[in-house]
Write an enzyme that holds these catalytic residues in place. Structure first.
Site, short mmCIF file in Angstrom:
data_model
loop_
_atom_site.label_atom_id
_atom_site.label_comp_id
_atom_site.label_asym_id
_atom_site.label_seq_id
_atom_site.Cartn_x
_atom_site.Cartn_y
_atom_site.Cartn_z
N THR A 274 -0.97 -70.08 38.23
CA THR A 274 -0.38 -69.88 39.42
C THR A 274 0.90 -68.66 38.84
O THR A 274 1.43 -68.36 38.75
CB THR A 274 -0.24 -69.31 40.79
OG1 THR A 274 -0.62 -68.15 41.55
CG2 THR A 274 0.04 -70.24 41.53
N THR A 275 0.47 -67.16 39.09
CA THR A 275 1.63 -66.28 39.27
C THR A 275 2.34 -66.06 39.98
O THR A 275 3.82 -65.23 40.71
CB THR A 275 1.76 -65.18 37.99
OG1 THR A 275 0.75 -65.17 37.30
CG2 THR A 275 2.53 -64.23 38.16
N HIS A 276 2.11 -66.83 41.52
CA HIS A 276 2.82 -66.41 42.87
C HIS A 276 4.04 -67.24 43.04
O HIS A 276 4.27 -68.19 43.61
CB HIS A 276 2.10 -66.87 43.56
CG HIS A 276 0.80 -65.86 43.61
ND1 HIS A 276 -0.47 -66.40 44.50
CD2 HIS A 276 -0.17 -65.36 42.92
CE1 HIS A 276 -1.63 -65.75 44.17
NE2 HIS A 276 -1.26 -65.26 43.24
N LEU A 277 4.97 -67.40 42.01
CA LEU A 277 6.59 -67.14 42.19
C LEU A 277 7.19 -67.14 43.26
O LEU A 277 6.53 -65.78 43.12
CB LEU A 277 7.06 -67.86 40.83
CG LEU A 277 6.30 -68.07 40.08
CD1 LEU A 277 7.24 -67.70 37.99
CD2 LEU A 277 7.12 -69.74 39.10
N GLN B 205 3.18 -72.16 44.41
CA GLN B 205 2.28 -72.60 44.45
C GLN B 205 1.12 -73.75 44.23
O GLN B 205 1.71 -73.90 43.69
CB GLN B 205 1.15 -71.74 45.34
CG GLN B 205 1.96 -70.75 46.09
CD GLN B 205 0.18 -69.39 46.45
OE1 GLN B 205 -0.04 -68.90 44.88
NE2 GLN B 205 0.63 -68.49 47.33
#
Lengths: 592, 233
Positions: A517-520, A346
Site C-alpha cells: 500500500t502507499t498508505h505510509l 498499514q
C-alpha cells in the site's frame, strides 16, 4: 535583486497542498505552490483512450515518483545497512500536479473516533500494561467532534458517494453502524455494489456482521462541488488506481480544486520545482522562505514567505524537515527528538476466493472507491482483551478493476506454477471466476521504527536520502492473523470452491519487493506534547511556528482506514485555525 | 521513441488499420493497400537483440507462456517483438530506477541492488544462459527439446544457477515479467497479437465503460475485446 516575496509558499500540489492553497487564497493571501513533477490535466494526460493503457500507466508507472532523481533507503532493523529502494514496488508515491491524489483509488473515509485517542481508549478499557513494551501508542490531540465540520466540508468538495448511518443523532440509512454521527449526509448516494461486493454483503450479513458501502470519492451521479468544479458519473471502467480518471468521476486536486484555484489572481502554481530546503533564520525558530531548483533549467531560486506549508508526500515532508533543520531529529537510542518518530504503515493482506466456473466475477469492472466492507474488527469495535493486541482492520471486497498484466504477473506462486500451461490454466480460471477480500489493517508505532537521514546514499541534488527503519511487529502480525481468520466463514458462505487466505507470518520482515500500500504515515506527528510530537494539534511545527506540515505524516499510528479523507480533514482543520487565529497574530497556536 | 496512439510505429499502425472496414472503404487504392499488407506480413527484424539472442527470447518466452488448449502462446502473440521494442524505451535504460552507487548486496527482501538496467540484464543473462546450456547440454537453448528448456528455466527460477554477473533468478524474473507484459499489453506495443491474450482472459481491453455490467449476477461480459487503436478480436 531581492527575493520574490509571497504571503505563503506551499510545497507539493497534491490534496494537502491544493486544499491549503485554496483556503489561503480565499483568505486573501498571495500563494505560490511548488510542485516538483510536471503539470498534469485531464484533457491532456487523462484523455481516453491513451490514459487507460496498462503498460504505459500502472506498469511503467507514468504517474508515480521517478526514483532516478530521489528515493529512500530501507532496512528492517537498526543493526542492518539500509539499501536504496531502487525500483517502485511496495509503495507508489505520486509526482506531478495532483500528486498521489491523481492516481489514488478514491476510498474516502472519515476516521473511527477512538483511533484519534487510541492510547487513552486502550488504557481506559484494558489498563496501561496492555500496551506492549516499545509501542509508542499516542493520541492525536484532536477529537472527532472537532474535526467533523472539516470531514463534511471535504466530502462536499470531493463529491463523495456513500450511505450514512446516523445524521444529527438520527439513524437515516443502511450505512456503517460503527461510524460516528454526521452533521449531514454524503453529497452523493453510494456507488452500486459490483457482483463480488454484493455476494460479500449478503454473506457478511448472514454471518451477523454489519456490511456497508465503502465511501467513495468516485461520483455515483453528476455533481458540482463547493468550488463549482464538475464531476461526471463513474462508469466502473476500472481505471482509478494508478490512473487519472478520463471521465472526471474520481475526485482529484486536478478536477475538484485546481480548476477554481487557477482562476484566482493571488495563486501561482510552479511545476518542475523541486524544493531543496525550507530556509530558516539564525535562531532556527522562524522560516524565511524556501529554496527550490527548477528541474528543467537547473536554476536555484529562493522565495521569501511569511508562511511555509509543507504539503508533499508523507516521507518527503519529513525529509524536508530533516534537511532544513526544522525541529529535533528523533534518536531511538536516547528516545529524544521528534522528527522521524512514529513512522508507520498499514498491515494489508489480500485473500482470494474462487467461485464455480459458471460464475463470472468480471474483475475488470470496478471503481477504486467502490465496494462493501465490515468494521466489526476495526478500531475498538471488538473486545481486544482476550486477543491481546492493539489495533484492528476493516475487511472488504473493493473490486477496483483488475488489469491483465497485473493479474498475470501476480498469478501463481505459493506452491502453484508461475509459468507454463498449468499456470495459464490457473491464471485464466482465477481471472474469470475469483475475487479478492482484503484485510486493510492498522499498524502501530514502535520506538525502533523511524525515519532519519541515510549516511551513504544521496539524491541527484546531492542531499542525503531519507532512511526508513521498518519491519512488522508481533502485535500487528497477530492482529492481521486474527482478522484474516474471520474471513473464512464469510468466504464459505459466498460459495467458495477454493480459497487462499493470506496473512502475515510470525517473524516475517517487511518486504520492499511487492506492492502492499502507499498508505505510509507518521514521522512528523501531531500531538499535545512537544517531547513526543513534531507538530501541535493544528499541524504547526512546535519549533518553527510559521511552518505547518500537512499530511499523513501527522498520524501517530497507522489506522485501518485509507488516509486521504483524514488528510483532507486535517488540512481544512489546520487552514481554519490559520485563517481564524494565526493570521491575526502569527506565532505558536499552542504554548509549548 | 515509444509508440502512442498519435505516434504509432508504422507497422502496428498498418496492422491496426487492416482490421477496420473504414480503412478499406476510404483508401480505394489497391496497390497501396497490397503493399502495406505485404509489409505487415514481413517478419519482424529485431533492433536490440542479435539473431541468437532473439531466438533465445522466442524459445524461452514460448516455454513460459506456451500455446495450449487455452489459446496462443508467446510466439503467436508476438512477445519477442514486444520485448525487443521495449528495449528502445526509457524503461530498458533504467531511467526510472535509482541507479546511483554504491551497489551493495543485502537480504533479498530489501529489493534489487544490482548495477544493471534491463538492457544489461538481457545481454548478460542471455549470454550466461547460452553458456550454461552449451556446457550442460551441448547445444544452444533454442535448439533443445522443450523438456530440457523447461529444466533450465526451472533451475533459473529456483535460484540454483548463477550466470556470471547476474543471478539466474533475477534474469528469470525479468524475462517472465516482460513475457507476460507482451502477452497482455495493448497490441500498440507489438505483443498480444490479434488481441489473443485478452481474448483468453476475457478482458475487454479499451472498452472502459461497464455501467451496464456492474452486477449481472455472475454472467460473463458479452463483448470481445477492442484495442486502443480500434482493432477488435
Amino acid at each position: 535583486m531581492g527575493r520574490t516575496h509571497v504571503d505563503a509558499v506551499i510545497v507539493g500540489a497534491g490534496w494537502a497542498g491544493s486544499i491549503m492553497a485554496k483556503e489561503l487564497t480565499e483568505a486573501g493571501l498571495s500563494v505560490i505552490m511548488l510542485e516538483r513533477g510536471p503539470e498534469r490535466t485531464t484533457p491532456v494526460e487523462g484523455a481516453y483512450p491513451e490514459s487507460i493503457d496498462e503498460l504505459r500507466g500502472a506498469v511503467r508507472k507514468r504517474l508515480f515518483q521517478n526514483l532516478s532523481q530521489s528515493t529512500v533507503t530501507i532496512r528492517n532493523t537498526m543493526d542492518q545497512t539500509a539499501l536504496p529502494y531502487r525500483q517502485l514496488a511496495a509503495f507508489l508515491p505520486g509526482e506531478g500536479v495532483g500528486g498521489a491524489g491523481l492516481h489514488w483509488s478514491g476510498v474516502h473515509f472519515r476516521v473511527a473516533p477512538e483511533d484519534l485517542r487510541l492510547r487513552s481508549s486502550v488504557i481506559e478499557r484494558y489498563g496501561e500494561k496492555f500496551i506492549p513494551e516499545g509501542m509508542n501508542l499516542q493520541d492525536y490531540g484532536v477529537t472527532y467532534e472537532e474535526l467533523e465540520p472539516f470531514f463534511d466540508k471535504a466530502e462536499k468538495v470531493f463529491g463523495t458517494s456513500g450511505e450514512a448511518y446516523k445524521v444529527q443523532g438520527k439513524i437515516v440509512g443502511n450505512g456503517n453502524v460503527f461510524s460516528p454521527d454526521r452533521s449531514d449526509n454524503f453529497p452523493l448516494p453510494a456507488m452500486k455494489d459490483t457482483f463480488s461486493a454484493s455476494i460479500f454483503r449478503d454473506a457478511a450479513k448472514n454471518a451477523g456482521y454489519h456490511p456497508y458501502a465503502l465511501p467513495a470519492a468516485n461520483a455515483s451521479r453528476q455533481y458540482t462541488n463547493t468550488y463549482g468544479c464538475q464531476m461526471g458519473p463513474c462508469n466502473f471502467c476500472g481505471y482509478c488506481s494508478g490512473y487519472d480518471c478520463y471521465l472526471y468521476s474520481k475526485a482529484s486536486p486536478n478536477v475538484n480544486i485546481l480548476p477554481a484555484l487557477r482562476q484566482d489572481p493571488g495563486f501561482t502554481l510552479i511545476p518542475n520545482a523541486h524544493v531543496l530546503r525550507v530556509d530558516l533564520d539564525s535562531t532556527k525558530t522562524k522560516a524565511t522562505g524556501v529554496t527550490y531548483l527548477d528541474t528543467k533549467t537547473r536554476k536555484e531560486t529562493s522565495l521569501s514567505a511569511d508562511l511555509v506549508i509543507l504539503g508533499a508526500f508523507q516521507f518527503n515532508n519529513v525529509h524536508l524537515m530533516l534537511v532544513s533543520g526544522i525541529g529535533k531529529p528523533y534518536d531511538p537510542v536516547s528516545n529524544t527528538g521528534t522528527v522521524g518518530r512514529n513512522f508507520v504503515y498499514q498491515t494489508i493482506t489480500s485473500s482470494r476466493v474462487w467461485l464455480p466456473s459458471s460464475t463470472y466475477t468480471n474483475q475488470f469492472v470496478g471503481a477504486g472507491g467502490a465496494g462493501v466492507a465490515i468494521d466489526d474488527f476495526n478500531s475498538m469495535n471488538f473486545d481486544h482483551g482476550p486477543l491481546g493486541f492493539v489495533g484492528g482492520s476493516p475487511v472488504w471486497v473493493n473490486q477496483a478493476g483488475v488489469k491483465p498484466i497485473a493479474a498475470a504477473i501476480g498469478a501463481g506462486g505459493g506452491g502453484t506454477p508461475r509459468w507454463g500451461s498449468a499456470y495459464k490454466n490457473a491464471l485464466i480460471n482465477t481471472y474469470k471466476h475469483s475475487l479478492g477480500i482484503d484485510a486493510h489493517g492498522s499498524n502501530m508505532a514502535y520506538r525502533d521504527v523511524y525515519l532519519d537521514l541515510d549516511p551513504t546514499w544521496k539524491d541527484v541534488y546531492g542531499q542525503p536520502l531519507l532512511r526508513m527503519t521498518f519491519t512488522w511487529k508481533d502485535n500487528d502480525i497477530r492482529m492481521n492473523q486474527y482478522v484474516v481468520s474471520r474471513i473464512e466463514p464469510i468466504a464459505r458462505a459466498m460459495g467458495a470452491t477454493k480459497m487462499n487466505l493470506v496473512h502475515l507470518n510470525a517473524g516475517q520482515p517487511f518486504d520492499t519487493r511487492n506492492y502492499q500500500t502507499t498508505h505510509l504515515g507518521g514521522g512528523a506527528i501531531m500531538g499535545d506534547n512537544p517531547q513526543t510530537s513534531a507538530l501541535n494539534r493544528y499541524l504547526q511545527s512546535w519549533d518553527v511556528s510559521n511552518v505547518f506540515v500537512i499530511g499523513s505524516n501527522a498520524f501517530p499510528q497507522g489506522m485501518g482506514y485509507n488516509p486521504t479523507g483524514m488528510v483532507a480533514a486535517l488540512a481544512y482543520w489546520a487552514a481554519h485555525h490559520i485563517r481564524t487565529t494565526y493570521l491575526k497574530s502569527p506565532g505558536p497556536l499552542v504554548k509549548a | 521513441m515509444e509508440p502512442t496512439l498519435n505516434r504509432p510505429l508504422r507497422r502496428s499502425f498498418v496492422k491496426g488499420l487492416l482490421g477496420t472496414t473504414s480503412f478499406w472503404m476510404a483508401s480505394g487504392n489497391a496497390s497501396w493497400t497490397a503493399a502495406l499488407a505485404a509489409e505487415a506480413a514481413q517478419p519482424y527484424l529485431p533492433t536490440f537483440f542479435d539473431a541468437m539472442e532473439y531466438r533465445f527470447i522466442e524459445a524461452a518466452s514460448e516455454r513460459l507462456f506456451p500455446v495450449d488448449d487455452n489459446g496462443p502462446g508467446a510466439k503467436a502473440l508476438g512477445v519477442a517483438e514486444f520485448i525487443d521494442r521495449q528495449m528502445q524505451t526509457p524503461y530498458a535504460r533504467g531511467e526510472n530506477w535509482y541507479m546511483s552507487g554504491p551497489f551493495q548486496q543485502g537480504p533479498a527482501n530489501l529489493g534489487y541492488q544490482l548495477p544493471f538496467v534491463p538492457r544489461d540484464l538481457y545481454r548478460k543473462g542471455i549470454a550466461g544462459v547460452e553458456h550454461y546450456t552449451r556446457q550442460h547440454y551441448g547445444k544452444g537453448f533454442a535448439d533443445l527439446p522443450p523438456v530440457q528448456q523447461d529444466e533450465i528455466l526451472t533451475a533459473l527460477e529456483g535460484g540454483s544457477v548463477q550466470l556470471d554477473e547476474v543471478p539466474g533468478r533475477v534474469f528469470f524474473e525479468q524475462l517472465r515479467t516482460n513475457t507476460l507484459e507482451g502477452a497482455f499489453a495493448d497490441p500498440l506495443y507489438g505483443g498480444n497479437r490479434g488481441l489473443g491474450g485478452w481474448t483468453m482472459l476475457g478482458f475487454p481491453g479499451a472498452r472502459a465503460d461497464f455501467m451496464d455490467w456492474v452486477n449481472q449476477e455472475g454472467a460473463p461480459y458479452p463483448l470481445a475485446p477492442v484495442s486502443i487503436s480500434g482493432e477488435t478480436a
